[in-house]
Design an enzyme around this catalytic site. Structure first.
Site, short mmCIF file in Angstrom:
data_model
loop_
_atom_site.label_atom_id
_atom_site.label_comp_id
_atom_site.label_asym_id
_atom_site.label_seq_id
_atom_site.Cartn_x
_atom_site.Cartn_y
_atom_site.Cartn_z
N CYS A 1 0.86 -1.18 0.00
CA CYS A 1 0.00 0.00 0.00
C CYS A 1 0.90 1.24 0.00
O CYS A 1 1.83 1.32 0.82
CB CYS A 1 -0.89 0.00 1.24
SG CYS A 1 -1.86 1.53 1.42
N ASP B 1 -0.12 -6.11 0.29
CA ASP B 1 -1.36 -6.50 -0.39
C ASP B 1 -1.08 -7.78 -1.16
O ASP B 1 0.00 -7.94 -1.74
CB ASP B 1 -1.82 -5.41 -1.35
CG ASP B 1 -2.28 -4.16 -0.63
OD1 ASP B 1 -3.03 -4.30 0.36
OD2 ASP B 1 -1.90 -3.06 -1.05
#
Length: 165
Positions: free
Chosen positions: A56, A63
């Site tokens: 992120c 992620d």
């Protein structure tokens, strides 16, 4: 038809290389291509990539996603080990899900100049929400441009059961 000659594979340097270096920073330069031996016909090549990770850009949190890459080749095709290493290079790359998918698609278009390509990321939920960005491209002025429009309008008509995340 006989298999490929060594001359046909001169630009494929990563496949079979026992000294593979994994890059932890985004690098499209690692991508390699080989010639499409069947440029006179349309066919799909699909990669299922269940171990994609990025960061992120705001929080630095990891992620995770499964990425689906499908394309109709023209003259060049991406070599799968180089694609694996390229996707791995996103490991410490900070970008939003939507940006990652578009960057991947743009890099592959630049590399191969395919007739058609689509990239679909299915990210695991964060904060109770999963994000599944989809992007595609069809060569302008051809039937593949119309195909891209059609697939974009119809790509997710059937809600899925989220049981793989």
């Amino acid at each position: 038809m006989a298999g490929r000659l060594d001359e046909d594979l001169k630009d494929v340097t990563l496949l079979g290389n026992q000294n593979t270096k994994y890059l932890f920073e985004y690098s499209p330069k690692i991508l390699e291509v080989f010639d499409n031996n069947h440029p006179n016909r349309d066919y799909f090549v699909k990669f299922n990539c269940p171990e994609f990770t990025s960061l992120c850009p705001k929080t630095g949190q990891p992620d995770f996603a499964t990425i689906y890459i499908s394309y109709i080749p023209e003259q060049r095709m991406v070599e799968s080990k180089s694609l694996k290493l390229y996707l791995f290079s996103f490991r410490n790359h900070g970008d939003f899900h939507e940006d990652c998918m578009n960057v991947i698609m743009n890099d592959l278009i630049k590399l191969m100049d395919p007739r058609y390509i689509e990239v679909w990321g299915k990210f695991t939920p964060r904060g109770g929400i999963s994000i599944d960005p989809y992007c595609n491209y069809g060569r302008p002025g051809t039937k593949y441009e119309q195909m891209a429009d059609y697939r974009m309008m119809n790509h997710d008509l059937y809600p899925e059961t989220i049981d793989n995340r």
